[in-house]
Design a protein around this motif. Structure first.
Motif, PDB file in Angstrom:
ATOM      1  N   ALA A 177       0.822  -1.212   0.000  1.00 34.43           N
ATOM      2  CA  ALA A 177       0.000   0.000   0.000  1.00 34.43           C
ATOM      3  C   ALA A 177       0.855   1.260   0.000  1.00 34.43           C
ATOM      4  N   GLU A 178       2.064   1.144   0.592  1.00 31.30           N
ATOM      5  CA  GLU A 178       2.990   2.276   0.621  1.00 31.30           C
ATOM      6  C   GLU A 178       3.750   2.416  -0.697  1.00 31.30           C
ATOM      7  N   GLY A 179       3.568   1.464  -1.603  1.00 31.25           N
ATOM      8  CA  GLY A 179       4.222   1.531  -2.911  1.00 31.25           C
ATOM      9  C   GLY A 179       5.547   0.829  -3.000  1.00 31.25           C
ATOM     10  N   ASP A 180       5.956   0.137  -1.930  1.00 37.70           N
ATOM     11  CA  ASP A 180       7.234  -0.574  -1.941  1.00 37.70           C
ATOM     12  C   ASP A 180       6.979  -2.050  -2.255  1.00 37.70           C
ATOM     13  N   VAL A 181       6.838  -2.356  -3.536  1.00 36.27           N
ATOM     14  CA  VAL A 181       6.493  -3.705  -3.959  1.00 36.27           C
ATOM     15  C   VAL A 181       7.609  -4.693  -3.637  1.00 36.27           C
ATOM     16  N   GLN A 182       8.861  -4.271  -3.813  1.00 36.77           N
ATOM     17  CA  GLN A 182       9.968  -5.189  -3.546  1.00 36.77           C
ATOM     18  C   GLN A 182      10.030  -5.571  -2.071  1.00 36.77           C
ATOM     19  N   MET A 183       9.805  -4.581  -1.215  1.00 39.57           N
ATOM     20  CA  MET A 183       9.788  -4.876   0.216  1.00 39.57           C
ATOM     21  C   MET A 183       8.646  -5.847   0.540  1.00 39.57           C
ATOM     22  N   ALA A 184       7.503  -5.623  -0.080  1.00 34.12           N
ATOM     23  CA  ALA A 184       6.366  -6.516   0.138  1.00 34.12           C
ATOM     24  C   ALA A 184       6.710  -7.929  -0.307  1.00 34.12           C
ATOM     25  N   ARG A 185       7.388  -8.048  -1.431  1.00 33.14           N
ATOM     26  CA  ARG A 185       7.801  -9.359  -1.951  1.00 33.14           C
ATOM     27  C   ARG A 185       8.817 -10.015  -1.009  1.00 33.14           C
ATOM     28  N   ASN A 186       9.763  -9.222  -0.534  1.00 35.53           N
ATOM     29  CA  ASN A 186      10.770  -9.748   0.391  1.00 35.53           C
ATOM     30  C   ASN A 186      10.132 -10.331   1.648  1.00 35.53           C
ATOM     31  N   LEU A 187       9.091  -9.675   2.116  1.00 35.69           N
ATOM     32  CA  LEU A 187       8.404 -10.156   3.315  1.00 35.69           C
ATOM     33  C   LEU A 187       7.708 -11.489   3.056  1.00 35.69           C
ATOM     34  N   PHE A 188       7.138 -11.638   1.883  1.00 35.96           N
ATOM     35  CA  PHE A 188       6.554 -12.929   1.523  1.00 35.96           C
ATOM     36  C   PHE A 188       7.636 -14.008   1.453  1.00 35.96           C
ATOM     37  N   GLU A 189       8.797 -13.656   0.913  1.00 37.46           N
ATOM     38  CA  GLU A 189       9.888 -14.624   0.849  1.00 37.46           C
ATOM     39  C   GLU A 189      10.320 -15.049   2.249  1.00 37.46           C
ATOM     40  N   ALA A 190      10.387 -14.086   3.154  1.00 39.24           N
ATOM     41  CA  ALA A 190      10.746 -14.415   4.532  1.00 39.24           C
ATOM     42  C   ALA A 190       9.678 -15.302   5.164  1.00 39.24           C
ATOM     43  N   ALA A 191       8.432 -15.047   4.801  1.00 37.49           N
ATOM     44  CA  ALA A 191       7.328 -15.828   5.363  1.00 37.49           C
ATOM     45  C   ALA A 191       7.395 -17.286   4.925  1.00 37.49           C
ATOM     46  N   VAL A 192       7.634 -17.519   3.622  1.00 33.68           N
ATOM     47  CA  VAL A 192       7.683 -18.917   3.156  1.00 33.68           C
ATOM     48  C   VAL A 192       8.949 -19.620   3.631  1.00 33.68           C
ATOM     49  N   GLU A 193       9.978 -18.849   3.948  1.00 38.46           N
ATOM     50  CA  GLU A 193      11.158 -19.445   4.578  1.00 38.46           C
ATOM     51  C   GLU A 193      10.793 -19.945   5.974  1.00 38.46           C
ATOM     52  N   ALA A 194       9.974 -19.159   6.687  1.00 38.56           N
ATOM     53  CA  ALA A 194       9.586 -19.517   8.051  1.00 38.56           C
ATOM     54  C   ALA A 194       8.541 -20.632   8.082  1.00 38.56           C
ATOM     55  N   GLU A 195       7.623 -20.618   7.115  1.00 38.50           N
ATOM     56  CA  GLU A 195       6.561 -21.624   7.070  1.00 38.50           C
ATOM     57  C   GLU A 195       6.462 -22.212   5.659  1.00 38.50           C
ATOM     58  N   PRO A 196       7.403 -23.051   5.280  1.00 39.69           N
ATOM     59  CA  PRO A 196       7.467 -23.524   3.895  1.00 39.69           C
ATOM     60  C   PRO A 196       6.315 -24.423   3.460  1.00 39.69           C
ATOM     61  N   PHE A 197       5.568 -24.974   4.419  1.00 36.85           N
ATOM     62  CA  PHE A 197       4.487 -25.892   4.055  1.00 36.85           C
ATOM     63  C   PHE A 197       3.102 -25.277   4.276  1.00 36.85           C
ATOM     64  N   ASN A 198       3.045 -23.967   4.424  1.00 38.65           N
ATOM     65  CA  ASN A 198       1.775 -23.281   4.655  1.00 38.65           C
ATOM     66  C   ASN A 198       1.114 -22.985   3.306  1.00 38.65           C
ATOM     67  N   THR A 199       0.152 -23.804   2.922  1.00 38.90           N
ATOM     68  CA  THR A 199      -0.476 -23.682   1.601  1.00 38.90           C
ATOM     69  C   THR A 199      -1.161 -22.344   1.415  1.00 38.90           C
ATOM     70  N   ARG A 200      -1.859 -21.884   2.434  1.00 38.36           N
ATOM     71  CA  ARG A 200      -2.553 -20.594   2.315  1.00 38.36           C
ATOM     72  C   ARG A 200      -1.573 -19.450   2.100  1.00 38.36           C
ATOM     73  N   LEU A 201      -0.423 -19.550   2.738  1.00 42.60           N
ATOM     74  CA  LEU A 201       0.603 -18.527   2.562  1.00 42.60           C
ATOM     75  C   LEU A 201       1.090 -18.493   1.119  1.00 42.60           C
TER      76      LEU A 201
END
Length: 323
Positions: free
Chosen positions: A243-267
């Protein structure tokens, strides 16, 4: 995929009851599944079998009553709740379910009686206070809701969800200063509970709403670092950065999330939805994410060995997220 999971669950329950016809818990869970899928007659049949196998199981009467209540078959629902309390007079889950029903049909006196009865049985159960307070809030009875939340936090000081609910209500009413005070008290009283991440996340989003992005990010970082399963907090933070316009930061956070929960299908699905939104449905990023999700799902079932699916998947949180 969802339909396949439902059929697998149904088959598991069927096998469990064939193997042991007196496995009342399997009958109950199967009934709940059918109720959720809208198969009400099948659910009733399974609940009936469960209750005949173990007539002292209050949980099946609660589940059956909740289904009938959702269908607005209130008399049938009340009969189920009464039966549940006959076999388990101190069962507060049945009391709460019945109280919610009475609230729906505007018998507030009866609802209050049932909630107070539940509190008398379990005076330190924060969930009872919270459920009652949220119903009061929904009726815009804010003073009564506030009094119930205060009463609940005094009785169960470490109940994180109570503090969070109270602060969010104050924020909705425009009392942001009061909300911050409640969030802070909740953190102090949480006793180091892992669930405190709920407060950090909500507090971070409040600060973002108020325009203090630096503080918002600090609190959201606290949320993801304190949660044992941080996917929800990562997603909330990612949406904020998008929403703040920082798409790369938003993407990085998703990458960190799937690193933390690699088997979370909803994620993974939320990550794909994000990429479709910012990159387009036909982008290579979306195709890559789909492949990575499939591999993660197969790994979670033990069907795939060690496979490298992305050059960056081993990166750590600190490399992805701005300091």
């Amino acid at each position: 995929e969802r339909q396949k999971r439902q059929e697998r669950a149904r088959e598991c329950y069927r096998s469990a009851t064939v193997g042991d016809e007196r496995n009342y818990y399997a009958w109950q869970c199967w009934g709940v599944l059918e109720a959720r899928l809208g198969n009400r007659e099948e659910a009733r049949r399974l609940f009936q079998i469960c209750s005949s196998v173990n007539s002292e199981n209050a949980a099946v009467w609660q589940a059956w009553g909740v289904m009938e209540s959702r269908l607005k078959n209130y008399d049938s629902a009340v009969a189920c709740f009464k039966r549940g309390l006959e076999v388990s007079p101190r069962n507060t889950f049945v009391m709460q379910a019945w109280a919610v029903l009475e609230w729906k049909r505007d018998d507030l006196v009866k609802a209050n009686e049932l909630f107070e009865r539940a509190i008398m049985v379990r005076p330190s159960d924060g969930g009872v206070y919270q459920a009652y307070a949220m119903l009061l809030r929904d009726r815009k009875l804010y003073s009564s809701a506030r009094a119930m939340l205060k009463r609940g936090t005094e009785a169960s000081r470490s109940h994180v969800a109570l503090w969070q609910a109270w602060a969010l209500m104050e924020s909705e009413l425009g009392n942001d200063k009061k909300a911050r005070e409640i969030f802070q008290q909740g953190i102090w009283d949480s006793g180091g509970s892992e669930k405190a991440h709920m407060i950090w996340q909500a507090w971070g989003l409040l600060e973002a709403k108020c325009g203090d992005m630096e503080t918002a990010r600090r609190y959201l970082r606290q949320a993801v670092e304190s949660a044992s399963r941080p996917a929800g907090s990562y997603i909330a933070w990612s949406r904020l950065e998008e929403a703040e316009g920082d798409v790369q930061m938003a993407r990085n956070l998703f990458e960190a999330a799937v690193e933390a929960e690699p088997f979370n299908t909803r994620l993974w699905k939320a990550f794909e939805t994000f990429e479709k939104r910012v990159s387009g449905d036909a982008s290579e990023r979306v195709a890559d994410l789909f492949e990575r999700r499939v591999v993660a799902e197969m790994r979670s079932r033990g069907g795939v060995g060690s496979i490298e699916v992305s050059d960056g998947i081993g990166q750590k949180f600190g490399e992805w997220v701005k300091p």
